[in-house]
Design an enzyme around this catalytic site. Structure first.
Site, mmCIF file in Angstrom:
data_model
loop_
_atom_site.group_PDB
_atom_site.id
_atom_site.type_symbol
_atom_site.label_atom_id
_atom_site.label_comp_id
_atom_site.label_asym_id
_atom_site.label_seq_id
_atom_site.Cartn_x
_atom_site.Cartn_y
_atom_site.Cartn_z
ATOM 1 N N ARG A 1 0.853 -1.200 0.000
ATOM 2 C CA ARG A 1 0.000 0.000 0.000
ATOM 3 C C ARG A 1 0.885 1.245 0.000
ATOM 4 O O ARG A 1 0.909 2.013 0.955
ATOM 5 C CB ARG A 1 -0.939 -0.002 1.225
ATOM 6 C CG ARG A 1 -1.726 -1.282 1.452
ATOM 7 C CD ARG A 1 -2.701 -1.628 0.378
ATOM 8 N NE ARG A 1 -3.917 -0.860 0.341
ATOM 9 C CZ ARG A 1 -5.003 -1.111 1.064
ATOM 10 N NH1 ARG A 1 -5.000 -2.084 1.942
ATOM 11 N NH2 ARG A 1 -6.094 -0.393 0.917
ATOM 12 N N GLN B 1 -0.904 3.364 -5.627
ATOM 13 C CA GLN B 1 -2.286 3.846 -5.447
ATOM 14 C C GLN B 1 -3.172 3.631 -6.673
ATOM 15 O O GLN B 1 -4.331 3.253 -6.546
ATOM 16 C CB GLN B 1 -2.287 5.312 -5.036
ATOM 17 C CG GLN B 1 -2.151 5.453 -3.525
ATOM 18 C CD GLN B 1 -2.082 6.880 -3.058
ATOM 19 O OE1 GLN B 1 -2.161 7.808 -3.842
ATOM 20 N NE2 GLN B 1 -1.916 7.056 -1.757
ATOM 21 N N ASP C 1 -4.498 0.066 -6.785
ATOM 22 C CA ASP C 1 -4.921 -0.485 -5.503
ATOM 23 C C ASP C 1 -6.394 -0.918 -5.547
ATOM 24 O O ASP C 1 -7.294 -0.132 -5.266
ATOM 25 C CB ASP C 1 -4.691 0.576 -4.420
ATOM 26 C CG ASP C 1 -4.847 0.016 -3.031
ATOM 27 O OD1 ASP C 1 -5.498 -1.034 -2.882
ATOM 28 O OD2 ASP C 1 -4.320 0.626 -2.092
ATOM 29 N N SER D 1 -8.498 -0.512 -2.366
ATOM 30 C CA SER D 1 -9.034 0.828 -2.097
ATOM 31 C C SER D 1 -10.235 1.142 -2.971
ATOM 32 O O SER D 1 -11.253 1.636 -2.483
ATOM 33 C CB SER D 1 -7.964 1.895 -2.325
ATOM 34 O OG SER D 1 -6.991 1.802 -1.331
ATOM 35 N N TYR E 1 -1.367 -1.380 8.107
ATOM 36 C CA TYR E 1 -2.474 -2.209 8.560
ATOM 37 C C TYR E 1 -2.529 -2.260 10.083
ATOM 38 O O TYR E 1 -1.561 -1.928 10.764
ATOM 39 C CB TYR E 1 -2.325 -3.636 8.028
ATOM 40 C CG TYR E 1 -2.633 -3.748 6.566
ATOM 41 C CD1 TYR E 1 -3.935 -3.668 6.111
ATOM 42 C CD2 TYR E 1 -1.619 -3.932 5.637
ATOM 43 C CE1 TYR E 1 -4.216 -3.775 4.766
ATOM 44 C CE2 TYR E 1 -1.897 -4.039 4.289
ATOM 45 C CZ TYR E 1 -3.202 -3.961 3.859
ATOM 46 O OH TYR E 1 -3.486 -4.067 2.532
HETATM 47 P P1 NAD Z 1 -8.506 -2.806 6.559
HETATM 48 O O1 NAD Z 1 -9.655 -3.127 5.669
HETATM 49 O O2 NAD Z 1 -7.406 -3.802 6.707
HETATM 50 O O3 NAD Z 1 -9.070 -2.484 8.031
HETATM 51 C C1 NAD Z 1 -10.053 -1.497 8.243
HETATM 52 C C2 NAD Z 1 -9.732 -0.656 9.445
HETATM 53 O O4 NAD Z 1 -10.013 -1.380 10.643
HETATM 54 C C3 NAD Z 1 -8.261 -0.194 9.540
HETATM 55 O O5 NAD Z 1 -8.226 1.207 9.603
HETATM 56 C C4 NAD Z 1 -7.805 -0.838 10.854
HETATM 57 O O6 NAD Z 1 -6.865 -0.024 11.547
HETATM 58 C C5 NAD Z 1 -9.101 -0.973 11.625
HETATM 59 N N1 NAD Z 1 -9.059 -1.939 12.712
HETATM 60 C C6 NAD Z 1 -8.489 -3.173 12.735
HETATM 61 N N2 NAD Z 1 -8.659 -3.743 13.941
HETATM 62 C C7 NAD Z 1 -9.376 -2.869 14.694
HETATM 63 C C8 NAD Z 1 -9.886 -2.896 16.029
HETATM 64 N N3 NAD Z 1 -9.664 -3.913 16.842
HETATM 65 N N4 NAD Z 1 -10.582 -1.811 16.460
HETATM 66 C C9 NAD Z 1 -10.807 -0.753 15.651
HETATM 67 N N5 NAD Z 1 -10.336 -0.674 14.400
HETATM 68 C C10 NAD Z 1 -9.637 -1.715 13.923
HETATM 69 O O7 NAD Z 1 -7.871 -1.393 6.154
HETATM 70 P P2 NAD Z 1 -7.686 -0.708 4.735
HETATM 71 O O8 NAD Z 1 -8.813 0.157 4.422
HETATM 72 O O9 NAD Z 1 -7.331 -1.750 3.746
HETATM 73 O O10 NAD Z 1 -6.418 0.211 5.000
HETATM 74 C C11 NAD Z 1 -5.223 -0.347 5.516
HETATM 75 C C12 NAD Z 1 -4.093 0.651 5.477
HETATM 76 O O11 NAD Z 1 -3.626 0.884 4.157
HETATM 77 C C13 NAD Z 1 -4.436 2.027 6.001
HETATM 78 O O12 NAD Z 1 -3.326 2.499 6.728
HETATM 79 C C14 NAD Z 1 -4.613 2.861 4.792
HETATM 80 O O13 NAD Z 1 -4.412 4.235 5.034
HETATM 81 C C15 NAD Z 1 -3.513 2.282 3.938
HETATM 82 N N6 NAD Z 1 -3.727 2.538 2.515
HETATM 83 C C16 NAD Z 1 -2.661 2.948 1.756
HETATM 84 C C17 NAD Z 1 -2.830 3.159 0.405
HETATM 85 C C18 NAD Z 1 -1.694 3.574 -0.451
HETATM 86 O O14 NAD Z 1 -0.886 4.381 -0.022
HETATM 87 N N7 NAD Z 1 -1.601 3.014 -1.653
HETATM 88 C C19 NAD Z 1 -4.065 2.963 -0.182
HETATM 89 C C20 NAD Z 1 -5.114 2.537 0.629
HETATM 90 C C21 NAD Z 1 -4.922 2.317 1.968
#
Ligand code: NAD
Length: 371
Positions: A119, A124, A127, A130, A225
């Site tokens: 990520r 991006q 992705d 996303s 994550y």
């Molecule tokens: P995900 O689907 O894996 O999880 C969803 C959310 O649930 C996350 O924010 C996680 O912190 C939260 N979570 C997990 N356990 C929890 C708990 N016990 N209580 C409360 N919340 C909890 O997440 P995602 O949407 O796939 O995103 C994962 C990461 O990737 C994030 O940091 C996001 O910013 C990053 N990201 C980066 C890029 C990029 O730069 N290309 C693109 C998308 C996302």
């Protein structure tokens, strides 16, 4: 080089690439074969693919002739042995299915699973997690509004005033952030929990309240994550969630930990404090769900509370979901196709990050460690 686009299984409404991305490939001299009716449920007709320069074929021909196959879900098991040396690009959740990856490696396949793409900023545009999670977050709120027997916005009318709905979002990743934005646009009051304190600013900028729980485990080495939390943290978080949930009308739960079962954040006792008519949309359903009663792909009624378990909400908007997914794939293909030919360079961190099998072996370190 021939690139094949397979029709997805019956339960899926999306397709892995639509006509506008196909035309980008055919313009570069790549032959694209599309299984008949592959895009029908995503409103991409066979004639549109043909106009984009693709040719329609039966599945058996595509499996036999393509060098690279696109699908969202894996081909069925008895097709795998027919695919010797081919390249597969899709979403295969290898963290949950390492043995299947081993079998595919033995069958000679080179497999790219886009859910494993790092990520990073450079990733991006490709992705898929996303683009699809964004839709899921939006659709979760729309679905909740449809099932909720009351208004979302506040109203002052001649017949009396209506209080705004209270929405609680658990997990502020891509889906959670879009759920917050959508609920705010509909006029709801929104509270949010996440174990990653870094999301606090984003949550607040969307006009929601971030509820902090002290002492979260350091997730800095987990690529953005979440990681599993200590028992003490879980106890404190449960206490705070219990306070919020008793006031909430709608709960959108998205908390997931890659490769693990989703954490149960809403207990039976908490559910017993919720008002009848409340709605929970559990996007983490496929990995076990964030409530003890969530059933994936089912809507259940627990004491007057509707609990929707659905991790495939993107498929309820197949038109946009497929177009965005296809563009993500097109951007990824630019890393492994050069001058119209396959060129797999595993020195590229994005290519290596999602390459699971190659040259007869499982090559992804994390998946190897699970075998
Ligand atoms: P995900 O689907 O894996 O999880 C969803 C959310 O649930 C996350 O924010 C996680 O912190 C939260 N979570 C997990 N356990 C929890 C708990 N016990 N209580 C409360 N919340 C909890 O997440 P995602 O949407 O796939 O995103 C994962 C990461 O990737 C994030 O940091 C996001 O910013 C990053 N990201 C980066 C890029 C990029 O730069 N290309 C693109 C998308 C996302």
């Amino acid at each position: 080089m021939i690139l094949g686009i397979l029709r997805e299984p019956e339960f899926e409404s999306r397709v892995s690439m639509t006509d506008e991305s196909v035309s980008q490939l055919t313009k570069k001299g790549i032959q694209v074969y599309v299984e008949k009716q592959a895009g029908a449920k995503a409103f991409c007709e066979d004639a549109q693919y043909e106009a984009a320069g693709a040719r329609l074929h039966d599945r058996a021909d595509i499996l036999k002739q393509s060098d690279l196959l696109l699908s969202i879900h894996p081909p069925v098991e008895n097709e795998i042995s027919l695919l010797n040396k081919k390249v597969l690009v899709g979403v295969y959740q290898p963290l949950y299915h390492p043995q299947i990856m081993k079998a595919w490696a033995s069958a000679g396949l080179t497999v790219f699973s886009l859910d494993m793409l790092p990520r990073t900023t450079r990733a991006q545009a490709m992705d898929i997690l996303s683009s699809q999670a964004n839709i899921a977050g939006y659709k979760a709120v729309i679905l909740a509004a449809q099932l909720y027997p009351r208004y979302f916005p506040m109203f002052m009318t001649a017949a009396g005033s209506i209080k705004p709905a209270k929405v609680l979002v658990l997990g502020a990743g891509v889906a959670g952030l879009q759920a917050i934005a959508t609920a705010r646009r509909l006029g709801a009051v929104v509270e949010v929990f996440d174990t990653r304190p870094v999301v606090k600013e984003e949550v607040m900028s969307l006009g929601a309240k971030f509820i902090e729980v002290e002492g979260a485990a350091d997730a800095s080495a987990a690529g953005g994550y979440a990681v599993e939390q200590s028992e003490e943290y879980q106890r404190r978080q449960k206490q705070k969630i219990a306070e919020s949930i008793a006031k909430a009308d709608i709960v959108i739960t998205t908390a997931q930990i890659p490769g693990k079962k989703a954490p149960v954040l809403i207990t039976e006792e908490m559910l017993n404090t919720m008002r009848k008519g409340s709605v929970i949309i559990d996007i983490a359903a496929a990995t076990g769900g964030n409530t003890p009663f969530t059933k994936n792909n089912e809507i259940i009624n627990y004491n007057g509370i509707t609990i929707v378990g659905n991790s495939n909400l993107a498929a309820t908007m197949p038109y946009d979901a497929s177009r965005l997914y296809g563009k993500n794939v097109l951007n990824f293909l630019q890393l492994i196709i050069e001058n119209g030919q396959l060129r797999i360079n595993r020195d590229d961190d994005l290519v290596a990050g999602c390459c699971i099998t190659h040259n007869g072996e499982v090559v992804h370190e994390k998946i190897k460690s699970l075998l």
